[in-house]
Write an enzyme that holds these catalytic residues in place. Structure first.
Site, short mmCIF file in Angstrom:
data_model
loop_
_atom_site.label_atom_id
_atom_site.label_comp_id
_atom_site.label_asym_id
_atom_site.label_seq_id
_atom_site.Cartn_x
_atom_site.Cartn_y
_atom_site.Cartn_z
N CYS A 1 -7.67 -8.11 -6.40
CA CYS A 1 -8.81 -8.91 -5.96
C CYS A 1 -8.96 -8.92 -4.44
O CYS A 1 -7.97 -8.98 -3.72
CB CYS A 1 -8.65 -10.35 -6.42
SG CYS A 1 -8.21 -10.51 -8.15
N LYS B 1 -6.08 -0.84 -5.61
CA LYS B 1 -5.37 -0.22 -4.48
C LYS B 1 -4.00 -0.87 -4.24
O LYS B 1 -3.02 -0.19 -4.06
CB LYS B 1 -6.23 -0.31 -3.23
CG LYS B 1 -5.61 0.35 -2.00
CD LYS B 1 -5.56 1.85 -2.16
CE LYS B 1 -4.86 2.55 -1.02
NZ LYS B 1 -4.46 3.91 -1.39
C1 F6R Z 1 -1.36 6.41 -6.82
C2 F6R Z 1 -1.28 5.12 -6.20
C3 F6R Z 1 -0.29 4.13 -6.73
C4 F6R Z 1 0.47 3.49 -5.55
C5 F6R Z 1 1.36 2.35 -6.06
C6 F6R Z 1 2.20 1.75 -4.95
O1 F6R Z 1 -2.33 7.22 -6.26
O2 F6R Z 1 -2.00 4.84 -5.28
O3 F6R Z 1 0.58 4.70 -7.64
O4 F6R Z 1 1.22 4.47 -4.93
O5 F6R Z 1 0.56 1.36 -6.61
O6 F6R Z 1 1.40 1.26 -3.92
P1 F6R Z 1 1.99 0.95 -2.50
O7 F6R Z 1 2.37 2.24 -1.87
O8 F6R Z 1 0.88 0.26 -1.76
O9 F6R Z 1 3.18 0.07 -2.71
#
Ligand code: F6R
Length: 585
Positions: free
Chosen positions: A2, A580
């Site tokens: 969100c 994200k």
């Molecule tokens: C794949 C992707 C997710 C993130 C995961 C971890 O393209 O974006 O698999 O890599 O959710 O996110 P972070 O790196 O922000 O901890």
């Protein structure tokens, strides 16, 4: 997950300011959105909320206002319907609330409120709001919010608009909240990138803190006892333009093409940090952790440490932390994360720190939760990553891990040189887009795609398959090449695309042997390698830059995924169901 955006100040377009703030947060992934503004004439709150994407929606139908709050919702509690979208308003229309997280004891809180209050949604959020309403009968708005929030269990961030006192309150025990002031205007958001248009002097709210925003002013309090705290603003070096698409059609391709610049930056500017972390972990047991793409970087890190520095380590998914239980001060965990907010990783970090181990946070977002918690910090400097798919943050992690491994073996300069060479070699790959477009056209007709790799190419096979499936919704699987005979080969039939990642190293011959076995069963072989081979039906060449060839393999996989998504007429920046930064469990 969100997104949150709030504004209070002197400008009378608060609704528009908030809506455009929400648009900058769209990349986080959401299924409904809403904006609440204070109506100055009716002394009340008006809300516009809808399921689906903001697209070309406006808030022109809402009145002019100097106080507004908005939210993009990724459903956890209650279906995706207008009523469940945030903001929610209380019975008196004095307060509007938005919320990230889950209030674990919402049923218990609801018990005492159910008779007196009218509930219009199925959300846990609205329950907390009516508690605030109840407490505000006797208390000032900020105290009502503070007291109510101390009753909520779980990892939460709330933001409450108070139309009576003309203020916004925010409190958190989890999920990011960032604030800034510019002149007479105060802003808050769930994400620093959306505030860069106003200022790069940002205040990152810590867990257990609460902020009160009025026009041009932010005050800070401790949630537990209400004591005033001194706000500490930090300057971030991201530029607003970096969070814009510019000349590119999508953030994904923009971020893929930013990789050479980022690698050069890492090679030049993170060498010192690599030396420092190398010294820090040298005599410790090393563990790596992350989720999704960050986990694949973690896995690559453990391969690099062994093959370049002969140091044993273990990579674990942050959501499967059993193997990093009971660590001690002999141990160190390298926690990898683009956002620095992924809840499973944050919890694992808390756990290992509580047991006495130290944590090195390798993170892209300054001021993020992981960045603040880590005992030692490495800031990747990849700039804002807006596409939901991780691309440049992955190769930035590979870049740092390469330097770290070479630093441990006393050959840092070799690592730096390889990264600089990889940066140059990426430009050669980017100049061959016709090739990848033609391949993308062929592969989108298939239902299943397999990617194999051995040794250092194995983590890359996993990451390549993840990129393809996230953005095309086709079935893609990465495998260790040596695993084929143990079952996977049953899946291969005539025409099945098999992407083969082969480095020019001691595993080349055996990887080609695996590819032969696939070909013998009808597999269509796409080779990504510095060395061509007659068994490749399609060949995507890379330079040979040692371990940094991994970065080139991934660049091809990123481009392939991107162009496959375009062939399928899918939005590569916002794949369905994905968010994200995953801030709820
Ligand atoms: C794949 C992707 C997710 C993130 C995961 C971890 O393209 O974006 O698999 O890599 O959710 O996110 P972070 O790196 O922000 O901890």
């Amino acid at each position: 997950m969100c997104g949150i955006f709030g504004y209070v100040g002197k400008l009378d377009k608060a609704g528009e300011i908030v809506l455009s703030g929400l648009k900058k947060l769209e990349y986080r992934g959401y299924d409904s959105w809403g904006v609440a503004v204070k109506s100055e004439t009716q002394n009340s709150i008006l809300v516009k909320k809808k399921t689906g994407k903001i697209n070309h929606a406006t808030v022109e139908d809402l009145p002019k206002s100097t106080l507004a709050l908005g939210h993009t919702r990724w459903a956890t509690h209650g279906a995706v319907i207008n009523e469940n979208a945030h903001p929610h308003t209380d019975c008196t229309k004095r307060f509007a609330i938005v919320h990230n997280g889950i209030i674990e004891n919402y049923q218990e809180i609801k018990k005492n409120l159910a008779q007196k209050h009218h509930f219009r949604s199925e959300t846990d959020t609205e329950i907390l709001l009516h508690l605030i309403e109840e407490l505000a009968i006797k208390l000032p708005g900020s105290e009502a919010v503070r007291k109510a929030f101390t009753r909520a269990r779980g990892l939460n961030a709330i933001v409450v608009l108070d139309a009576l006192e003309n203020k916004i309150y925010t409190a958190k025990t989890g999920s990011p909240i960032v604030l800034t002031v510019k002149g007479q205007n105060s802003y808050l958001a769930s994400d620093s990138a959306s505030l860069l248009a106003f200022s790069n002097e940002l205040l990152f709210l810590n867990d257990g803190e609460m902020a009160i925003l009025s026009s041009g002013k932010i005050t800070l309090q401790n949630i537990a006892d209400g004591k005033t705290l001194l706000p500490h603003f930090q300057k971030v070096d991201w530029k607003f333009e970096e969070s814009e698409m510019g000349k590119y059609p999508h953030f994904m391709i923009k971020e893929i093409e930013e990789q050479p610049k980022i690698l050069l930056n890492i090679s030049a500017n993170l060498a010192e940090s690599a030396e420092k972390i190398a010294a820090f972990i040298k005599n410790k047991n090393v563990y790596f952790s992350g989720c999704g793409t960050a986990y694949f970087a973690a896995l690559a890190g453990s391969y690099y440490l062994m093959s370049l520095a002969k140091k044993r380590s273990l990579a674990v998914y942050a959501n499967e932390p059993i193997l990093v239980k009971n660590l001690t001060d002999d141990d160190v965990l390298l926690a990898l994360s683009q956002s620095g907010e992924t809840i499973d990783l944050i919890e694992t970090v808390k756990m290992v720190q509580a047991e006495g181990a130290k944590v090195v946070g390798v993170v892209n977002v300054l001021g993020s939760t992981l960045f603040r918690m880590a005992n030692e910090k490495v800031l990747l400097g990849a700039g804002p990553e807006i596409c939901v798919l991780a691309t440049k943050s992955f190769t930035a992690k590979l870049g740092f891990l390469t330097l770290l491994s070479y630093a441990l073996s006393g050959n840092l300069k070799v690592g730096q040189r390889l990264l600089a060479q990889a940066a140059e070699a990426l430009d050669t790959i980017f100049s061959q887009k016709q090739k990848i477009k033609a391949l993308a056209k062929k592969l989108v007709k298939k239902q299943h795609i397999f990617v194999i790799g051995r040794g250092l190419s194995y983590p890359m096979a996993l990451e390549s398959a993840l990129k393809i499936k996230e953005v095309t919704y086709l079935h893609a699987e990465g495998f260790a090449a040596g695993e084929l005979k143990h079952g996977v080969i049953a899946l291969i039939e005539k025409g099945t695309p098999c992407v083969v990642l082969a480095l020019n190293d001691e595993n080349y011959e055996s990887t080609i042997a695996s590819a032969m076995e696939l070909k013998a069963r009808g597999g269509y072989i796409v080779g990504i390698s510095p060395k061509n081979n007659e068994i490749f039906d399609d060949y995507l060449p890379t330079s040979d830059v040692g371990v940094a060839t991994n970065i080139l393999q991934i660049a091809w996989a990123q481009l392939l995924s991107y162009y496959m998504a375009l062939e399928l007429k899918l939005d590569p920046d916002k794949p369905r169901n994905l968010a994200k930064s995953v801030t709820v469990k």
